[in-house]
Design an enzyme around this catalytic site. Structure first.
Site, short mmCIF file in Angstrom:
data_model
loop_
_atom_site.label_atom_id
_atom_site.label_comp_id
_atom_site.label_asym_id
_atom_site.label_seq_id
_atom_site.Cartn_x
_atom_site.Cartn_y
_atom_site.Cartn_z
N ARG A 52 -44.51 60.72 -8.35
CA ARG A 52 -45.46 60.50 -7.52
C ARG A 52 -44.70 61.13 -6.19
O ARG A 52 -45.21 61.95 -5.41
CB ARG A 52 -45.78 59.31 -7.17
N THR A 53 -43.63 60.94 -5.93
CA THR A 53 -42.96 61.04 -4.73
C THR A 53 -42.55 62.72 -4.37
O THR A 53 -42.77 63.25 -3.53
CB THR A 53 -41.75 60.22 -4.38
N LYS A 65 -21.01 70.15 -11.66
CA LYS A 65 -19.63 70.38 -12.27
C LYS A 65 -18.65 69.79 -11.14
O LYS A 65 -17.38 70.44 -10.87
CB LYS A 65 -19.67 71.90 -11.85
N ARG A 112 -33.95 61.89 -2.55
CA ARG A 112 -33.89 60.62 -3.48
C ARG A 112 -32.87 60.55 -4.20
O ARG A 112 -32.23 61.60 -4.72
CB ARG A 112 -34.92 60.73 -4.57
N HIS A 134 -37.40 52.78 0.67
CA HIS A 134 -38.37 53.65 0.34
C HIS A 134 -39.31 53.79 1.30
O HIS A 134 -40.52 53.45 1.16
CB HIS A 134 -38.82 53.44 -1.12
N1 CP Z 1 -43.56 55.12 -6.00
C1 CP Z 1 -42.61 56.01 -6.51
O1 CP Z 1 -41.52 56.33 -5.90
O2 CP Z 1 -42.84 56.69 -7.80
P1 CP Z 1 -41.91 57.79 -8.27
O3 CP Z 1 -40.86 57.41 -8.86
O4 CP Z 1 -42.88 58.69 -9.38
O5 CP Z 1 -41.81 58.81 -7.33
#
Ligand code: CP
Length: 317
Positions: A65-66, A93, A115, A145
């Site tokens: 999603r993100t 590496k 992320r 998040h």
């Molecule tokens: N909610 C969320 O962070 O989903 P993803 O891990 O799919 O990005």
């Protein structure tokens, strides 16, 4: 000390966490997102706000999603989007994170969306990039998040209108959840009078009451008369040792079923950040039922991420 996400003019220049952001900034992001939502219905779903800018998506951890909604959001803002494939990058590496960032910055990056499994990685990057580069945290370890929390706030405001008369329950693996932490900061700042944390004691961080939440270990008590239920995934990948007898046992006590949902208000909404484990934290009848707004969350995530990127990119260097 100045919030490190703000520049010397008090403008949001990075988004690392919802902790410490004012109600005014959170509301500005939600209001800006509101202006982008109708774009999805147009033939041409683009605005030129980030034309000529380069957005680098750096996902060191998996995401559906993100990652996708950040990519769509950047494209709708007319940015050039580059998705670094971490598995075939020179990180494998032995290149350090900051060397990777320095090299991508040399390619005229304007925004890094990051992320990372390590809590603090986006903050570390934000401290080292030049002032004209912006960092947006797309989820770091157990820490934060923030765009998930903001899209959750957008969804709650969309369905419930006013934060100041709500009871919101966050249910499940709060100990390992960056979403729970970011949501608690955002909900309390936006004026939600009662935030409940519902979980077995083994899945609650110590001292969570200090974040302004009421703790319940009995889900039936905790769900009574709530307006919003935010279910969380059991984060097995972050658990060290057995914190639960079994997934079956967990579902029996903490899984959201129609029977447990009936304890909430009759117009309660059910949210989940995804990915969902059906039959572990949520029953399919609830996940696909009339109270669920889980796919609305995903859709609103595009507008919210557009808002965040356009706001940070508009901050003075
Ligand atoms: N909610 C969320 O962070 O989903 P993803 O891990 O799919 O990005």
């Amino acid at each position: 000390m100045r919030n490190p996400q703000l520049n010397r003019h008090g403008e949001l220049t990075h988004l690392i966490t919802t902790e410490g952001l004012s109600r005014q900034i959170l509301t500005h992001i939600l209001d800006t997102a509101n202006t982008f939502v109708p774009l999805a219905q147009r033939d041409v779903k683009k605005v030129p706000l980030l034309r000529g800018k380069s957005v680098f998506n750096l996902f060191f951890e998996n995401s559906t999603r993100t990652r996708t909604t950040f990519e769509i959001a950047a494209a709708r803002l007319s940015a050039d989007v580059f998705n670094l494939n971490i598995n075939v990058s020179s990180a494998s590496k032995g290149e350090t994170l900051l060397d990777t960032i320095a090299n991508l910055a040399a390619m005229q990056a304007d925004i890094f969306v990051v992320r990372h499994e390590a809590s603090g990685a986006p903050f570390l990057i934000a401290r080292h990039v030049a002032p004209h580069i912006h960092v947006v945290n797309a989820g770091d370890g157990r820490h934060a998040h923030p765009t998930q929390a903001l899209l959750d706030m957008y969804t709650i405001r969309h369905f419930k209108k006013d934060f100041t008369n709500l009871r919101v329950a966050i249910v499940g693996d709060i100990l390992h959840s960056r979403v729970a932490r970011s949501n608690i900061h955002a909900l309390t700042t936006l004026g939600v009078p009662e935030v409940r944390a519902i979980a077995p004691l083994t899945l609650l961080p110590s001292g969570i009451e200090q974040m302004g939440v009421r703790v319940f270990s009995d889900i039936k008590e905790g769900l009574k008369d709530v307006d919003v239920i935010i279910m969380l995934r059991l984060q097995n990948e972050r658990m060290r040792g057995a914190l639960l007898p079994s997934a079956h046992e967990y579902f029996k006590h903490y899984g959201l079923t129609q029977e447990k949902l009936a304890l909430a208000k009759s117009d309660a909404i059910v949210m989940h950040p995804g990915p969902m484990n059906r039959g572990v934290e949520i029953d399919s009848a609830v996940a696909d039922g009339p109270h669920a707004v889980i796919l609305d969350q995903v859709n609103f995530g595009i507008a919210v991420r557009m808002a965040v990127m356009s706001i940070v990119a508009g901050a003075s260097a």
